[in-house]
Design an enzyme around this catalytic site. Structure first.
Site, PDB file in Angstrom:
ATOM      1  N   PRO A 130     -41.502  55.681 -52.927  1.00 19.60           N
ATOM      2  CA  PRO A 130     -42.267  56.921 -52.745  1.00 19.60           C
ATOM      3  C   PRO A 130     -43.040  56.881 -51.430  1.00 19.60           C
ATOM      4  CG  PRO A 130     -43.295  55.527 -54.401  1.00 19.60           C
ATOM      5  CD  PRO A 130     -42.013  54.863 -54.003  1.00 19.60           C
ATOM      6  N   HIS A 131     -43.158  58.026 -50.790  1.00 12.07           N
ATOM      7  CA  HIS A 131     -43.881  58.053 -49.521  1.00 12.07           C
ATOM      8  C   HIS A 131     -44.560  59.399 -49.334  1.00 12.07           C
ATOM      9  CE1 HIS A 131     -39.551  58.751 -49.041  1.00 12.07           C
ATOM     10  NE2 HIS A 131     -39.849  59.679 -48.152  1.00 12.07           N
TER      11      HIS A 131
END
Length: 151
Positions: free
Chosen positions: A66-67
């Protein structure tokens, strides 16, 4: 930028008890918020959730990246988390996730962001690293595996 350049021991969490994707992303956001002066947990969580709405960051083999992109910082922060139990993450292979490498990057540093994602993908391109990570018993051991994986 390589993962080993931005990952710190205080952002490495081993065998966390989390029962859902949302809970693990909250833990990641709380951990990363300690590294920022002007960004709070809620903003970090919202940046991760905004990206997840576009599509899952579960890349397969029980791994997710995730970013979130942040407009008001020049810092890049990584958080590495393993969970005691794999959680549903809508990954591309429909497999539950137990290794999460989260990134928070400045909005304007697109190329740096892509380079860091590539670095993470290279580390986990062999199943051996993932196996070692899953066997870790504490955060120091987990941190050391990642630091040595890129050399």
């Amino acid at each position: 930028m390589k993962l080993q350049d931005i990952l710190t021991l205080d952002c490495t969490l081993c065998a966390i008890k989390g029962t859902s994707k949302k809970k693990l992303l909250e833990i990641i956001s709380t951990t990363a918020a300690k590294k920022f002066d002007n960004i709070d947990t809620h903003q970090l969580f919202e940046s991760l959730m905004a990206r997840e709405k576009v599509g899952s960051t579960g890349i397969g083999n029980g791994i997710a990246i995730p970013h979130g992109r942040l407009s008001n910082t020049s810092q890049v922060i990584a958080v590495l988390l393993t969970s005691e139990q794999a959680v549903e993450f809508d990954a591309i292979d429909n497999r539950a996730v137990d290794i999460i490498i989260a990134l928070f990057v400045p909005e304007e540093n697109c190329q740096q962001h892509l380079d860091t994602l590539q670095s993470i993908a290279q580390i986990f391109s062999t199943k051996q690293i993932a196996k070692q990570v899953r066997k870790c018993k504490n955060s120091q051991e987990l941190f050391n595996i990642i630091k040595h994986a890129e050399r």
